[in-house]
Design a protein around this motif. Sequence first.
Motif, PDB file in Angstrom:
ATOM      1  N   ALA A  91       0.847  -1.195   0.000  1.00 28.83           N
ATOM      2  CA  ALA A  91       0.000   0.000   0.000  1.00 28.83           C
ATOM      3  C   ALA A  91       0.880   1.242   0.000  1.00 28.83           C
ATOM      4  N   VAL A  92       0.238   2.379  -0.194  1.00 27.53           N
ATOM      5  CA  VAL A  92       0.888   3.658   0.068  1.00 27.53           C
ATOM      6  C   VAL A  92       0.604   4.014   1.526  1.00 27.53           C
ATOM      7  N   TYR A  93       1.664   4.253   2.280  1.00 24.82           N
ATOM      8  CA  TYR A  93       1.542   4.564   3.702  1.00 24.82           C
ATOM      9  C   TYR A  93       1.739   6.067   3.907  1.00 24.82           C
ATOM     10  N   SER A  94       0.814   6.663   4.656  1.00 21.95           N
ATOM     11  CA  SER A  94       0.865   8.106   4.895  1.00 21.95           C
ATOM     12  C   SER A  94       0.738   8.395   6.386  1.00 21.95           C
ATOM     13  N   CYS A  95       1.409   9.437   6.836  1.00 18.62           N
ATOM     14  CA  CYS A  95       1.229   9.877   8.215  1.00 18.62           C
ATOM     15  C   CYS A  95       0.265  11.061   8.235  1.00 18.62           C
ATOM     16  N   ARG A  96      -0.351  11.209   9.401  1.00 17.48           N
ATOM     17  CA  ARG A  96      -1.369  12.245   9.541  1.00 17.48           C
ATOM     18  C   ARG A  96      -1.267  12.919  10.905  1.00 17.48           C
ATOM     19  N   ASN A  97      -1.471  14.230  10.884  1.00 18.50           N
ATOM     20  CA  ASN A  97      -1.629  15.006  12.102  1.00 18.50           C
ATOM     21  C   ASN A  97      -2.814  15.934  11.909  1.00 18.50           C
TER      22      ASN A  97
END
Length: 111
Positions: A91-97
């Motif tokens: 998958a494409v892994y993304s971080c979030r804030n």
Amino acid sequence: QVQLVESGGGLVQPGGSLRLSCVVSGITFAINAMAWYRQAPGKERELVATIDTRGSTKYDDSVKGRFTISRDNAKSTVYLQMNSLKPDDTAVYSCRNGNYWGQGTQVTVSS
């Protein structure tokens, strides 16, 4: 300007490991919870793991026992250590804030 920049993705064989990093700038990192998401081709984006300001963590059932989220407030960085990787982790892994997202990093698990 808030920026979240992920790195560490790549191609790995089943059973292998990767460590993703997300460097955050433009906000006070230490007072914010962080999260990792992933989106596989043709699927909805899903929450993988979260870590709050005290270091408490939560995981999706599909990654429990294999993935570990951690944070280094001095480096304004959140990590995702991924072990025992499976093809389904591709998958494409993304971080979030909050309302802010990184651009994502591709993880491909294949022999």
